[in-house]
Write a protein that holds these residues in place. Structure first.
Motif, PDB file in Angstrom:
ATOM      1  N   VAL A 140       0.801  -1.468  -0.192  1.00  0.00           N
ATOM      2  CA  VAL A 140      -0.031  -0.307  -0.054  1.00  0.00           C
ATOM      3  C   VAL A 140       1.014   1.177   0.277  1.00  0.00           C
ATOM      4  O   VAL A 140       1.715   1.662   1.420  1.00  0.00           O
ATOM      5  N   ASN A 153       7.986   3.599   4.260  1.00  0.00           N
ATOM      6  CA  ASN A 153       6.989   3.235   3.672  1.00  0.00           C
ATOM      7  C   ASN A 153       6.828   1.899   4.593  1.00  0.00           C
ATOM      8  O   ASN A 153       7.520   1.299   3.982  1.00  0.00           O
ATOM      9  N   ALA A 155       4.797  -0.768   4.478  1.00  0.00           N
ATOM     10  CA  ALA A 155       4.498  -2.096   3.937  1.00  0.00           C
ATOM     11  C   ALA A 155       5.412  -1.831   2.964  1.00  0.00           C
ATOM     12  O   ALA A 155       5.231  -3.438   3.107  1.00  0.00           O
ATOM     13  N   ASP A 216      -0.151  -4.757   3.630  1.00  0.00           N
ATOM     14  CA  ASP A 216       0.069  -3.873   4.617  1.00  0.00           C
ATOM     15  C   ASP A 216       0.145  -4.206   5.898  1.00  0.00           C
ATOM     16  O   ASP A 216       0.226  -5.072   6.584  1.00  0.00           O
ATOM     17  N   ASP A 217      -0.394  -3.159   7.098  1.00  0.00           N
ATOM     18  CA  ASP A 217       0.425  -3.627   8.277  1.00  0.00           C
ATOM     19  C   ASP A 217      -0.862  -4.464   9.050  1.00  0.00           C
ATOM     20  O   ASP A 217      -1.051  -4.849   9.779  1.00  0.00           O
ATOM     21  N   TYR A 219      -5.730  -4.603   9.248  1.00  0.00           N
ATOM     22  CA  TYR A 219      -7.051  -4.431   8.618  1.00  0.00           C
ATOM     23  C   TYR A 219      -7.824  -4.178   9.121  1.00  0.00           C
ATOM     24  O   TYR A 219      -7.972  -4.801  10.402  1.00  0.00           O
ATOM     25  N   THR A 224      -9.406   1.212   2.618  1.00  0.00           N
ATOM     26  CA  THR A 224      -8.292   1.449   2.000  1.00  0.00           C
ATOM     27  C   THR A 224      -7.649   0.560   0.919  1.00  0.00           C
ATOM     28  O   THR A 224      -7.182   0.389   0.014  1.00  0.00           O
ATOM     29  N   VAL A 244      -1.765  -9.249   5.557  1.00  0.00           N
ATOM     30  CA  VAL A 244      -1.609  -8.043   6.431  1.00  0.00           C
ATOM     31  C   VAL A 244      -1.102  -8.898   7.320  1.00  0.00           C
ATOM     32  O   VAL A 244      -1.458  -9.724   7.808  1.00  0.00           O
TER      33      VAL A 244
END
Length: 251
Positions: A140, A153, A155, A216-217, A219, A224, A244
């Motif tokens: 992301v 970032n 992610a 991503d980290d 949810y 998103t 995630v």
């Protein structure tokens, strides 16, 4: 000649090991979970925290991967009431057990945590990735201003470490965040959706990827991931999944 080469290699290895021991003394390894000293340089998690990490296990939502309480349930409340643009997602940890760790990773510069997270994802999600068979991992993206402020970032760091263990390539050029949005934390479901409208844009027009996994980290509501997935699918990507570190139990 061969003996000389072997001797040279041993000297280099010995010097490297000595340097690492010095670093361990000056900068002792700290636990990814509690941030205390692990007491064992090779350990990422101290013995006291080994049993504190809660992994998401069955039953979990068959759509987003959130932990469920009842075995007879197939979907969480959010996935029963909301249409998603992704095929399926999976999460490694129950958010409550790793909230402090992820906060330090995301906001306090603890980039070294990515190595532990990436290894855990590769080990725990090997079968899932084998079934999905993605062409690429897509972290992301964060807005340029936020990246400058944070310096990285999170992610992307996770995706890079996961790629090391799986061989799945990372693509950071396909999609970009073009609008600076408010932090999603603290916003309601509808506010999250509105906050992300027109936030992402495809940077490349010639999309050849067919199956991707968004990285991503955390949810929560999926706003998103959905915003990205909608843009990616419009660009021609047939199957969009996500992975995630952690998922909460709320909607």
């Amino acid at each position: 000649m061969i003996k000389g080469e072997n001797l040279g290699e041993k000297i280099v290895e010995s010097a490297k090991a000595g340097f690492e021991r010095i670093l361990d003394l000056v900068y002792p390894k700290r636990c990814v979970v509690c941030d205390g000293i692990t007491e064992e340089p090779k350990r990422a998690v101290c013995r006291g925290c080994e049993g504190k990490i809660v992994h998401i296990r069955a039953p979990f939502c068959m759509k987003c991967g959130k932990q469920l309480q009842a075995a007879e349930e197939e979907l969480c409340e959010g996935c029963r009431t909301k249409r998603h643009f992704f095929v399926q997602g999976t999460a490694l940890y129950d958010y409550g057990s790793m909230a402090d760790s992820i906060f330090r990773f995301k906001y306090c510069g603890r980039q070294e945590y990515a190595a532990f997270y990436g290894r855990q994802l590769a080990e725990q999600k090997a079968m899932w990735l084998g079934a999905v068979r993605p062409d690429a991992l897509i972290p992301v993206p964060v807005h340029a201003s936020r990246r400058r402020k944070r310096g990285y970032n999170q992610a992307e760091l996770i995706a890079a470490e996961l790629s090391k263990h799986t061989g799945i390539p990372v693509n950071t050029t396909l999609i970009v965040r073009v609008r600076k949005t408010l932090p999603q934390k603290g916003l309601g479901g509808r506010e999250r959706q509105n906050n992300l409208k027109k936030a992402f844009k495809i940077r490349e027009n010639d999309v050849k990827l067919k199956t991707i996994v968004i990285i991503d980290d955390i949810y929560t509501t999926g706003s998103t991931i959905d915003a990205m997935a909608e843009v990616l699918r419009t660009a021609g990507i047939q199957k969009v999944y996500f992975m995630v570190l952690a998922a909460g139990r709320g909607i």
